[in-house]
Enzyme design. Structure first.
Site, PDB file in Angstrom:
ATOM      1  N   GLY A   1      24.448 -60.078  44.539  1.00  0.00           N
ATOM      2  CA  GLY A   1      23.256 -59.936  43.719  1.00  0.00           C
ATOM      3  C   GLY A   1      22.475 -61.225  43.638  1.00  0.00           C
TER       4      GLY A   1
ATOM      5  CG  ASN B   1      22.568 -56.557  25.642  1.00  0.00           C
ATOM      6  OD1 ASN B   1      21.977 -57.627  25.598  1.00  0.00           O
ATOM      7  ND2 ASN B   1      23.543 -56.319  26.503  1.00  0.00           N
TER       8      ASN B   1
ATOM      9  CG  ASN C   1      17.974 -56.294  25.903  1.00  0.00           C
ATOM     10  OD1 ASN C   1      18.040 -57.319  25.219  1.00  0.00           O
ATOM     11  ND2 ASN C   1      18.508 -56.223  27.107  1.00  0.00           N
TER      12      ASN C   1
ATOM     13  CE  LYS D   1      24.521 -60.094  26.474  1.00  0.00           C
ATOM     14  NZ  LYS D   1      24.880 -60.252  27.896  1.00  0.00           N
TER      15      LYS D   1
END
Length: 298
Positions: free
Chosen positions: A7, A184, A188, A180
């Site tokens: 990636g 998020n 987000n 986490k």
């Protein structure tokens, strides 16, 4: 130690730029043009007005022949299924470290035949400049926890981690990933829809109220996390990353596919199965999916 990183996005470049100063690192990317750029320029990390360039190896995904001591999988969650054949061909003895957001990928990861599987949770802020450069916007750490296997496969990068790019070992990978995920979910989707930076969410009382509602909906789904993460921690992260633009906001701005499925989609499935009422999540999911569809051409 030979490390492969699959990636070439912001996270992959950040890992390559830092780990490449300590280990033999090869980026495994999709496009030949990015391979050429990486081999010609190395990886440049911009941070606080300075720039550091690290030489790395680079190959296309279809041409991976090198043997690795560790492979870090840094693609988005929705791209993982396309990598199964390649990961298996690397060898089941090769340890894999996955650094995706959300929890939707965990069962897929467990289905792999590899002996050593590690989950990672990246707290750094990063923004890709181009195929060979990344901005390090928020210095933090990468938490890692064992899914299967033993720790010796990851000990070397932990022992050699630096203050600028720390690794911290956690005992429970599910609790680590859920911590986490709480962050998020609370940041987000709201930034993606409002276009504001992380810090603005806690300054605007209307956005901040929605954050609280989202956090409480998360506790409905995961009551075991009460005491493991507080809403104050989410607020602190927003303030510490005040100028950061979330990855989902950047995806919306660039008219790319978002990670809304792995961050909220899987939670809506869980809520439906367990008969929980999560109206804010449901609304944000539909809004992000709608904007994402328009950006991708309807």
């Amino acid at each position: 130690m030979k490390i492969g990183i699959i990636g070439g996005g912001a996270v992959g470049l950040l890992f390559a730029g830092y780990l490449g100063r300590l280990f033999d690192v090869t980026l495994i990317v999709r496009r030949e043009s990015q391979v050429r750029s990486l081999l010609e320029n190395g990886v440049t990390i911009y941070k606080e007005g300075s720039a550091i360039t690290t030489r790395v190896g680079a190959v296309q995904e279809t041409e991976t022949e090198k043997e690795f001591d560790l492979v870090i999988v840094a693609v988005k969650e929705y791209d993982l299924p396309f990598l199964r054949k390649e990961l298996v061909e690397l060898g089941v003895h090769v340890p894999l470290l996955f650094v995706q957001n959300g929890i939707g990928h965990v069962e897929w990861v467990k289905s792999l035949p590899h002996r050593h599987l590690v989950a990672g949770s990246v707290d750094h802020g990063a923004m890709k400049e181009n195929d060979a450069a990344v901005h390090h916007l928020g210095e933090a750490e990468t938490n890692i926890a064992l899914i299967r296997g033993n720790w010796h496969v990851i000990e070397e990068i932990v022992s050699k981690s630096t203050d600028s790019f720390r690794f911290s070992i956690r005992k429970d990978f599910e609790k680590m990933l859920l911590t986490k995920l709480f962050v998020n979910v609370s940041i987000n989707p709201l930034t993606a829809l409002t276009g504001v930076t992380n810090g603005k969410l806690v300054e605007n009382p209307y956005f901040h109220g929605l954050q609280k509602d989202l956090f409480n909906e998360m506790l409905l789904l995961f009551p075991q996390m009460k005491g493991n993460i507080s809403f104050e921690k989410v607020v602190d992260i927003c303030r510490n990353t005040y100028q950061n633009r979330s990855s989902m906001l950047k995806d919306i701005e660039s008219q790319r596919k978002t990670e809304i499925e792995s961050i909220i989609g899987v939670l809506l499935d869980k809520a439906q199965k367990e008969h929980h009422f999560v109206p804010i999540m449901n609304l944000l999911y539909k809004l992000v999916k709608g904007i994402e569809r328009e950006g991708l051409g309807g």
